[in-house]
Structure formats: C-alpha cells, structure tokens
Scaffold this motif. Structure first.
Motif, PDB file in Angstrom:
ATOM      1  N   GLY A  76       0.799  -1.224   0.000  1.00 46.03           N
ATOM      2  CA  GLY A  76       0.000   0.000   0.000  1.00 46.03           C
ATOM      3  C   GLY A  76       0.827   1.267   0.000  1.00 46.03           C
ATOM      4  O   GLY A  76       0.276   2.365   0.024  1.00 46.03           O
ATOM      5  N   PHE A  77       2.155   1.130  -0.011  1.00 48.98           N
ATOM      6  CA  PHE A  77       3.031   2.299  -0.115  1.00 48.98           C
ATOM      7  C   PHE A  77       4.300   1.900  -0.844  1.00 48.98           C
ATOM      8  O   PHE A  77       4.628   0.723  -0.998  1.00 48.98           O
ATOM      9  N   ASP A 177      -7.935   8.265   5.628  1.00 53.22           N
ATOM     10  CA  ASP A 177      -8.317   9.641   5.299  1.00 53.22           C
ATOM     11  C   ASP A 177      -9.766   9.763   4.847  1.00 53.22           C
ATOM     12  O   ASP A 177     -10.441  10.741   5.154  1.00 53.22           O
ATOM     13  N   THR A 178     -10.219   8.773   4.087  1.00 50.44           N
ATOM     14  CA  THR A 178     -11.578   8.833   3.553  1.00 50.44           C
ATOM     15  C   THR A 178     -11.994   7.424   3.156  1.00 50.44           C
ATOM     16  O   THR A 178     -11.312   6.446   3.484  1.00 50.44           O
ATOM     17  N   VAL A 202       0.248   1.097   8.197  1.00 53.86           N
ATOM     18  CA  VAL A 202      -0.096  -0.305   8.434  1.00 53.86           C
ATOM     19  C   VAL A 202      -0.038  -1.036   7.100  1.00 53.86           C
ATOM     20  O   VAL A 202      -0.970  -0.949   6.295  1.00 53.86           O
ATOM     21  N   PRO A 203       1.084  -1.735   6.799  1.00 52.86           N
ATOM     22  CA  PRO A 203       1.224  -2.401   5.500  1.00 52.86           C
ATOM     23  C   PRO A 203       0.096  -3.392   5.244  1.00 52.86           C
ATOM     24  O   PRO A 203      -0.292  -4.163   6.127  1.00 52.86           O
ATOM     25  N   GLY A 204      -0.427  -3.354   4.028  1.00 47.30           N
ATOM     26  CA  GLY A 204      -1.476  -4.273   3.616  1.00 47.30           C
ATOM     27  C   GLY A 204      -2.879  -3.821   3.935  1.00 47.30           C
ATOM     28  O   GLY A 204      -3.850  -4.435   3.454  1.00 47.30           O
ATOM     29  N   SER A 205      -3.038  -2.748   4.718  1.00 45.87           N
ATOM     30  CA  SER A 205      -4.387  -2.340   5.124  1.00 45.87           C
ATOM     31  C   SER A 205      -5.109  -1.523   4.063  1.00 45.87           C
ATOM     32  O   SER A 205      -6.227  -1.052   4.290  1.00 45.87           O
ATOM     33  N   HIS A 206      -4.482  -1.363   2.893  1.00 44.27           N
ATOM     34  CA  HIS A 206      -5.157  -0.685   1.776  1.00 44.27           C
ATOM     35  C   HIS A 206      -6.112  -1.608   1.034  1.00 44.27           C
ATOM     36  O   HIS A 206      -6.906  -1.152   0.210  1.00 44.27           O
ATOM     37  N   THR A 266      -3.712   6.519   1.275  1.00 45.99           N
ATOM     38  CA  THR A 266      -4.166   6.862   2.615  1.00 45.99           C
ATOM     39  C   THR A 266      -5.585   6.368   2.917  1.00 45.99           C
ATOM     40  O   THR A 266      -6.188   6.788   3.908  1.00 45.99           O
ATOM     41  N   TYR A 267      -6.109   5.449   2.072  1.00 48.72           N
ATOM     42  CA  TYR A 267      -7.246   4.643   2.525  1.00 48.72           C
ATOM     43  C   TYR A 267      -6.746   3.607   3.521  1.00 48.72           C
ATOM     44  O   TYR A 267      -7.490   3.148   4.391  1.00 48.72           O
ATOM     45  N   ALA A 268      -5.477   3.241   3.410  1.00 53.87           N
ATOM     46  CA  ALA A 268      -4.860   2.371   4.405  1.00 53.87           C
ATOM     47  C   ALA A 268      -4.771   3.113   5.732  1.00 53.87           C
ATOM     48  O   ALA A 268      -4.760   4.343   5.786  1.00 53.87           O
ATOM     49  N   PHE A 269      -4.676   2.371   6.797  1.00 48.49           N
ATOM     50  CA  PHE A 269      -4.562   2.986   8.119  1.00 48.49           C
ATOM     51  C   PHE A 269      -3.149   3.525   8.313  1.00 48.49           C
ATOM     52  O   PHE A 269      -2.159   2.868   7.995  1.00 48.49           O
ATOM     53  N   HIS A 270      -3.072   4.735   8.865  1.00 45.63           N
ATOM     54  CA  HIS A 270      -1.798   5.410   9.040  1.00 45.63           C
ATOM     55  C   HIS A 270      -1.948   6.475  10.117  1.00 45.63           C
ATOM     56  O   HIS A 270      -3.062   6.760  10.576  1.00 45.63           O
TER      57      HIS A 270
END
Length: 346
Positions: A76-77, A177-178, A202-206, A266-270
């Motif tokens: 996710g990044f 973020d959204t 948080v890797p993979g949370s996208h 940034t749909y992933a948790f961060h």
C-alpha cells in the motif's frame, strides 16, 4: 441525537455528494443517514470506489516501475530512495533553510503544520522545485497509488511537534483519510528517525477485505453521532485492538534517509508517530484526490493551461473568502513569509 431535518432545496446538492467524494457523516445528512446506511449506502460506496480505483490502476500502471507496482500492491506504499539528483536536492534544501516564502499554518493540538505552496511565486524564486512538482515519474506513481488520473497538488510541508502542550494531536491516532483510495507523497529533506515523529503506516491495510468492509459498515451506522470529530467527518479512526480483528496487521514507523520519497494510499490505516520531544520534519509534499467514481483515467482540469501550479493558491483564496463571510478564521492561517525551517507562528 435526533436525525437532523433537511431543507428540501438542499437535497440535489447532498445527493450529488453521494456520487462524488463527499465523506462527512455530519455535514451531509444523506451520507450519515442511519437507515440509508443500514441498507448499505456507505458499504456500497466503498465497494464501488475500490472497483473503480482498481480499474483505473490497470490503465495507469504503465507509468510506474514494475518493482514499485509490486511494492504498492503488497504493502500500500512505495519507498524510492535518492528521489532527486543529489545536487538538485541540496540546492532545494539549502534554499528552504534560508529563504522565506508565503506560508500558511494550521494547529492541531501539539502539532503545527506549515504549508508553502509550490506555485508561481516559489517556482520563480527556485526553479529547481519543478524537479519535484513537474516530475512525471513521481506524478505517475501518485496516480497509480491513488488509482486516479489528473495532476497532484504540491507544496512544501513542515510538521512541528510541541509535546509540552497538553492537547493531543488528532493525527497520531490510526486512521484512514476517507472511504476510497487517495495518495500522498513525502520527499523528506532530512533523515527521518524513530524519535522525531515519523509517518506510521499499516502495510497491507489498503486492501478491501470482507472484514474491512464489515468494519466500515458498522462504523457507518454510528459515525454521524460519534464524539470524535474526524471520525464523524468520514476519516475513520481505529484502535490498535480493533485493528487486530481485521487481520494480521502491525503499524510500521517509516524511518528513511534524506532525499527519500514515500508515496502511500491513505485509505490504508496510518498516522503520525507521537513525539516526546520538540521535533521538526520538513518535506516536499503532494496529495492526489479526485471523484472516486469517475471512470476516466485522467482529469479534464489537466487540460486547462496555466492551472497546474495555481490550484492550491486558488483554493486557499476561496477558503479565505468563505471563512470571512462566515466570520471565522480560515483553517490554514496566513502567517506571511517565513522559511520552511522556522518555528511556528500560531
């Protein structure tokens, strides 16, 4: 809290918001309507937006290096070291340490964020900034990660943590973020270490798993009355305990050397890491967010000549006028000219 009454003349605008990027469960009563969300309104917006982002990425992927596509699809990044030629990077950093530019600042608890637009004023003073804001390799990566065509918005960002103040920084809570994929980029001007408020991801949370979509559904039923302002506005917060129920996830501090580019969905948790000492982080920053339901892998605004470098200035001017009419201070307060490395003014 009772469901608010909606004046009839507002319905068309609110309904159009459902078909766009509106995310606030408080400001748009249709998006926050408990019965509509029981029927699956938010859940289906999330699902459709994810499918459209995947569709656009299949088109946009040719702009991105294969190894960076793989890194994004997995984590996710993307991390790209030595993002700018070293001589260009050093000229930019030296300039931003010594030369003042028109700046805005926003305070959130212990943290002050400074924004210096990379627009006509900054580009005239230092043309090397265009090596970031006009770099098609970086823009292509932002498009792919965000799953959206068009041009990102660029600025110089300074994040200053003042832990001596009691009020917490809301950006240190894990959040998305959204409700759809968006992308942000940070090209760090100094080494980022674990104790100076690094980016946490948080890797993979996208990825939109069934557990994630059910969690989104549950949040949509209560978000409009949540006491957390950002949560109620559609930037859902998640506790570490909740995170463990969604999968084998572990937040990671992104510590990197200077001249490293990080681009994240940034749909992933961060979050921002909590700083326990006074810290300052300066970066060349970009973000990219468009209508998540558009099938187009480009934005018509990209075709308007002269708009690329002026969009942020135009937005800030509009926000100033809107705040003045409402009799309040704008979110981003004008602090005059200062360097990217100066102490906060608000």
């Amino acid at each position: 809290m009772a469901q608010q009454t909606i004046q009839w003349w507002r319905y068309p605008r609110l309904a159009l918001g459902i078909l766009g990027s509106d995310k606030s469960f408080r400001k748009n009563p249709l998006i926050g309507h408990p019965h509509l969300n029981e029927l699956g309104l938010h859940r289906e917006r999330v699902r459709i937006a994810a499918r459209m982002a995947d569709y656009r990425r299949r088109i946009l992927g040719s702009q991105v290096r294969p190894e960076e596509r793989s890194a994004f699809d997995r984590d996710g990044f993307v991390i790209r070291q030595n993002a700018l030629p070293q001589d260009v990077f050093l000229r930019i950093r030296d300039f931003l340490k010594s030369e003042p530019l028109p700046a805005r600042e926003m305070r959130q608890g212990q943290a002050v964020t400074r924004m210096i637009p990379i627009g006509p004023t900054a580009l005239k003073r230092l043309p090397d900034l265009a090596r970031f804001s006009h770099n098609q390799s970086i823009a292509g990566l932002l498009r792919y990660v965000g799953g959206a065509g068009g041009d990102p918005i660029h600025f110089i960002q300074t994040v200053i943590a003042e832990p001596a103040l009691a009020k917490a920084d809301p950006q240190t809570a894990l959040h998305a973020d959204t409700f759809h994929s968006t992308s942000k980029a940070w090209l760090f001007l100094d080494d980022v270490e674990a104790d100076n408020g690094p980016f946490v991801f948080v890797p993979g949370s996208h990825k939109l798993t069934e557990k994630r979509i059910e969690w989104e559904y549950r949040q949509s039923l209560i978000a409009s009355t949540d006491n957390r302002a950002h949560h109620a506005d559609g930037s859902f917060r998640i506790t570490p305990e909740e995170l463990t129920t969604l999968g084998d996830f572990e937040p990671k501090k992104v510590t990197v050397p200077a001249n490293t580019l990080v681009v994240a969905d940034t749909y992933a948790f961060h979050s921002r890491a909590v700083s326990f000492k006074h810290t300052m982080r300066v970066e060349l920053h970009a973000y990219h967010r468009t209508n998540p339901f558009s099938p187009l892998p480009f934005s018509p605004l990209s075709l308007v000549p002269g708009l690329h470098d002026r969009r942020l200035d135009l937005y800030l001017g509009h926000s100033d006028r809107k705040a003045k009419r409402a009799g309040r201070k704008p979110t981003w307060q004008d602090v005059g000219e200062c360097t990217a490395y100066s102490e906060p003014h608000i």
